[in-house]
Design a protein around this motif. Sequence first.
Motif, PDB file in Angstrom:
ATOM      1  N   TYR A 186       0.844  -1.201   0.000  1.00 40.68           N
ATOM      2  CA  TYR A 186       0.000   0.000   0.000  1.00 40.68           C
ATOM      3  C   TYR A 186       0.878   1.249   0.000  1.00 40.68           C
ATOM      4  O   TYR A 186       1.970   1.261   0.562  1.00 40.68           O
ATOM      5  CB  TYR A 186      -0.923   0.010   1.228  1.00 40.68           C
ATOM      6  CG  TYR A 186      -1.816  -1.200   1.304  1.00 40.68           C
ATOM      7  CD1 TYR A 186      -3.042  -1.222   0.643  1.00 40.68           C
ATOM      8  CD2 TYR A 186      -1.431  -2.337   2.012  1.00 40.68           C
ATOM      9  CE1 TYR A 186      -3.854  -2.333   0.687  1.00 40.68           C
ATOM     10  CE2 TYR A 186      -2.234  -3.456   2.062  1.00 40.68           C
ATOM     11  CZ  TYR A 186      -3.448  -3.452   1.399  1.00 40.68           C
ATOM     12  OH  TYR A 186      -4.247  -4.569   1.434  1.00 40.68           O
ATOM     13  N   ALA A 187       0.378   2.296  -0.646  1.00 36.28           N
ATOM     14  CA  ALA A 187       1.141   3.544  -0.690  1.00 36.28           C
ATOM     15  C   ALA A 187       0.197   4.728  -0.822  1.00 36.28           C
ATOM     16  O   ALA A 187      -0.872   4.620  -1.436  1.00 36.28           O
ATOM     17  CB  ALA A 187       2.134   3.533  -1.850  1.00 36.28           C
ATOM     18  N   ARG A 188       0.593   5.850  -0.228  1.00 32.51           N
ATOM     19  CA  ARG A 188      -0.135   7.108  -0.382  1.00 32.51           C
ATOM     20  C   ARG A 188       0.860   8.175  -0.824  1.00 32.51           C
ATOM     21  O   ARG A 188       1.982   8.254  -0.309  1.00 32.51           O
ATOM     22  CB  ARG A 188      -0.800   7.538   0.933  1.00 32.51           C
ATOM     23  CG  ARG A 188      -1.921   6.637   1.385  1.00 32.51           C
ATOM     24  CD  ARG A 188      -2.844   7.370   2.376  1.00 32.51           C
ATOM     25  NE  ARG A 188      -2.108   7.937   3.490  1.00 32.51           N
ATOM     26  CZ  ARG A 188      -1.872   7.311   4.640  1.00 32.51           C
ATOM     27  NH1 ARG A 188      -2.299   6.075   4.811  1.00 32.51           N
ATOM     28  NH2 ARG A 188      -1.202   7.897   5.606  1.00 32.51           N
ATOM     29  N   PHE A 189       0.437   9.003  -1.760  1.00 33.88           N
ATOM     30  CA  PHE A 189       1.289  10.078  -2.268  1.00 33.88           C
ATOM     31  C   PHE A 189       0.522  11.389  -2.194  1.00 33.88           C
ATOM     32  O   PHE A 189      -0.616  11.482  -2.659  1.00 33.88           O
ATOM     33  CB  PHE A 189       1.706   9.810  -3.718  1.00 33.88           C
ATOM     34  CG  PHE A 189       2.460   8.527  -3.908  1.00 33.88           C
ATOM     35  CD1 PHE A 189       3.833   8.484  -3.710  1.00 33.88           C
ATOM     36  CD2 PHE A 189       1.792   7.367  -4.274  1.00 33.88           C
ATOM     37  CE1 PHE A 189       4.525   7.293  -3.872  1.00 33.88           C
ATOM     38  CE2 PHE A 189       2.480   6.181  -4.440  1.00 33.88           C
ATOM     39  CZ  PHE A 189       3.852   6.135  -4.246  1.00 33.88           C
ATOM     40  N   TRP A 237       3.820  -1.111  11.091  1.00 37.19           N
ATOM     41  CA  TRP A 237       2.402  -0.745  11.062  1.00 37.19           C
ATOM     42  C   TRP A 237       1.593  -2.027  10.968  1.00 37.19           C
ATOM     43  O   TRP A 237       1.969  -2.962  10.257  1.00 37.19           O
ATOM     44  CB  TRP A 237       2.115   0.159   9.863  1.00 37.19           C
ATOM     45  CG  TRP A 237       0.660   0.525   9.696  1.00 37.19           C
ATOM     46  CD1 TRP A 237      -0.015   1.509  10.344  1.00 37.19           C
ATOM     47  CD2 TRP A 237      -0.284  -0.087   8.814  1.00 37.19           C
ATOM     48  NE1 TRP A 237      -1.322   1.557   9.923  1.00 37.19           N
ATOM     49  CE2 TRP A 237      -1.520   0.594   8.982  1.00 37.19           C
ATOM     50  CE3 TRP A 237      -0.213  -1.127   7.889  1.00 37.19           C
ATOM     51  CZ2 TRP A 237      -2.670   0.238   8.263  1.00 37.19           C
ATOM     52  CZ3 TRP A 237      -1.354  -1.482   7.183  1.00 37.19           C
ATOM     53  CH2 TRP A 237      -2.567  -0.795   7.370  1.00 37.19           C
ATOM     54  N   ARG A 238       0.495  -2.098  11.692  1.00 35.04           N
ATOM     55  CA  ARG A 238      -0.334  -3.304  11.723  1.00 35.04           C
ATOM     56  C   ARG A 238      -1.694  -3.004  11.106  1.00 35.04           C
ATOM     57  O   ARG A 238      -2.343  -2.008  11.472  1.00 35.04           O
ATOM     58  CB  ARG A 238      -0.503  -3.791  13.167  1.00 35.04           C
ATOM     59  CG  ARG A 238      -1.134  -5.180  13.280  1.00 35.04           C
ATOM     60  CD  ARG A 238      -1.281  -5.567  14.751  1.00 35.04           C
ATOM     61  NE  ARG A 238       0.004  -5.666  15.423  1.00 35.04           N
ATOM     62  CZ  ARG A 238       0.734  -6.780  15.459  1.00 35.04           C
ATOM     63  NH1 ARG A 238       0.295  -7.874  14.851  1.00 35.04           N
ATOM     64  NH2 ARG A 238       1.889  -6.796  16.095  1.00 35.04           N
ATOM     65  N   ARG A 270       3.775   1.116   2.586  1.00 34.87           N
ATOM     66  CA  ARG A 270       3.637   0.019   3.542  1.00 34.87           C
ATOM     67  C   ARG A 270       3.859  -1.298   2.810  1.00 34.87           C
ATOM     68  O   ARG A 270       3.081  -1.675   1.938  1.00 34.87           O
ATOM     69  CB  ARG A 270       2.249   0.045   4.187  1.00 34.87           C
ATOM     70  CG  ARG A 270       2.062   1.236   5.121  1.00 34.87           C
ATOM     71  CD  ARG A 270       0.615   1.421   5.511  1.00 34.87           C
ATOM     72  NE  ARG A 270       0.465   2.516   6.475  1.00 34.87           N
ATOM     73  CZ  ARG A 270      -0.702   3.058   6.815  1.00 34.87           C
ATOM     74  NH1 ARG A 270      -1.824   2.615   6.251  1.00 34.87           N
ATOM     75  NH2 ARG A 270      -0.755   4.042   7.690  1.00 34.87           N
ATOM     76  N   LEU A 271       4.929  -2.007   3.194  1.00 32.69           N
ATOM     77  CA  LEU A 271       5.298  -3.280   2.580  1.00 32.69           C
ATOM     78  C   LEU A 271       5.169  -4.391   3.611  1.00 32.69           C
ATOM     79  O   LEU A 271       5.513  -4.188   4.788  1.00 32.69           O
ATOM     80  CB  LEU A 271       6.741  -3.238   2.071  1.00 32.69           C
ATOM     81  CG  LEU A 271       7.126  -2.085   1.137  1.00 32.69           C
ATOM     82  CD1 LEU A 271       8.611  -2.156   0.812  1.00 32.69           C
ATOM     83  CD2 LEU A 271       6.298  -2.140  -0.128  1.00 32.69           C
ATOM     84  N   LEU A 331       6.044  -2.894   7.056  1.00 31.57           N
ATOM     85  CA  LEU A 331       7.092  -1.902   7.263  1.00 31.57           C
ATOM     86  C   LEU A 331       6.601  -0.609   6.627  1.00 31.57           C
ATOM     87  O   LEU A 331       6.396  -0.537   5.420  1.00 31.57           O
ATOM     88  CB  LEU A 331       8.394  -2.350   6.606  1.00 31.57           C
ATOM     89  CG  LEU A 331       9.562  -1.371   6.752  1.00 31.57           C
ATOM     90  CD1 LEU A 331      10.069  -1.361   8.188  1.00 31.57           C
ATOM     91  CD2 LEU A 331      10.692  -1.734   5.792  1.00 31.57           C
ATOM     92  N   GLU A 332       6.385   0.415   7.449  1.00 31.17           N
ATOM     93  CA  GLU A 332       5.895   1.695   6.953  1.00 31.17           C
ATOM     94  C   GLU A 332       7.062   2.668   6.838  1.00 31.17           C
ATOM     95  O   GLU A 332       7.766   2.925   7.814  1.00 31.17           O
ATOM     96  CB  GLU A 332       4.830   2.273   7.885  1.00 31.17           C
ATOM     97  CG  GLU A 332       4.291   3.612   7.413  1.00 31.17           C
ATOM     98  CD  GLU A 332       3.274   4.205   8.376  1.00 31.17           C
ATOM     99  OE1 GLU A 332       2.071   3.939   8.201  1.00 31.17           O
ATOM    100  OE2 GLU A 332       3.709   4.903   9.318  1.00 31.17           O
TER     101      GLU A 332
END
Length: 360
Positions: free
Chosen positions: A36-39, A110-111, A51-52, A119-120
């Motif tokens: 997941y990713a936010r930009f 991050w959970r 987030r991996l 991993l965030e």
Amino acid sequence: MDAADRRRTRYVPVAAVAALLALPHVLSAHPLSVSYARFAVDPRTVEAVVRLPLDDVDLLLRLDRDLDGTVSDAEIVASRDRIQDYLAKHLHVAADGSTLTPGVARTATWRDPAGALYLETRAAFTSPADIDRIAIATDFLTELYPAHKTLGEIALAGRSETFVFEGAHGYEGRLAATPTWGTAWSFVRLGIEHIFTGYDHILFLFGLLLIGTTLRSLVGIVTSFTVAHSTTLALATLGIVTPIPWMIEAGIALSIAYIGFENLFVRDPKYRWKITFVFGLIHGFGFAAVLRDMHLVRSSIAISLFAFNAGVEIGQITIVSLMYPVIRWLTHTPYRAPVVRLASSAIAAVGLIWFYQRIP
């Protein structure tokens, strides 16, 4: 049919059942690998939150230095340089054709709501001039999973868009542009892949089609399943209903076992569409799991949800279209009864095994 042909044909159902029984050991229900990713894009900066899956990053970068099976905060800090190098290698941001270099601000664990650890990493990309065109591409974890996807949210110029990053398929946009249906196709592809890699959903459909395979019953079954899973997919994605993830996964497994047993003990399930509707509600929550942590933004949630569901339907119709002629052919052979018994027994067994694996 001569004796040799009969002997060869006799082994076909046995081989099929053996393959089904092997499924729990070689396949997971949803092997789709997702990050997941936010930009957030401002006139001169691009801020990223990535987030991996922590286990996968540990496998690649060997974060767990003391080999105790847990990645501690101290081990993450000690691996900061390797994490930053990996991010710079696999996350590409360009402004007006010029590549930007990331600066990592923070890295921690991050959970997600289901309890999975990620991993965030937070990073910032700075442009020397105001940004007009932005291009973002990722290829995280492709060393482990060539088809790995990153579900992304891009916020720019007061609007937000959702996008699926995969391989060479990156995001391109302009700060002054208006949102379009251009990113919808990425969600259609995601839906198609999700149904084709959702082996429990495929097994459920196969069990449904094994008996009662008239065209009328097929239309009723498929329509009932579609209406049901589309309803709960929307409810879960919109956050109106938030079921417990393990209960949904266990419920899907139990639905598979039930269909297997019903095939064995009910000669002619005339109203199968009704039970299909009930189980379709559960499967819809399973479909929504892939979008659960994406936090689809309101401005594009309708397009993204519709496109993902359309992809699921395309995949489902394709699977049914491939299965149906084979099963119809089987009904006109003397092997129908033994094949149905053996396959249904295997389906029930696989469903029970998955159910056991999914309960805490």
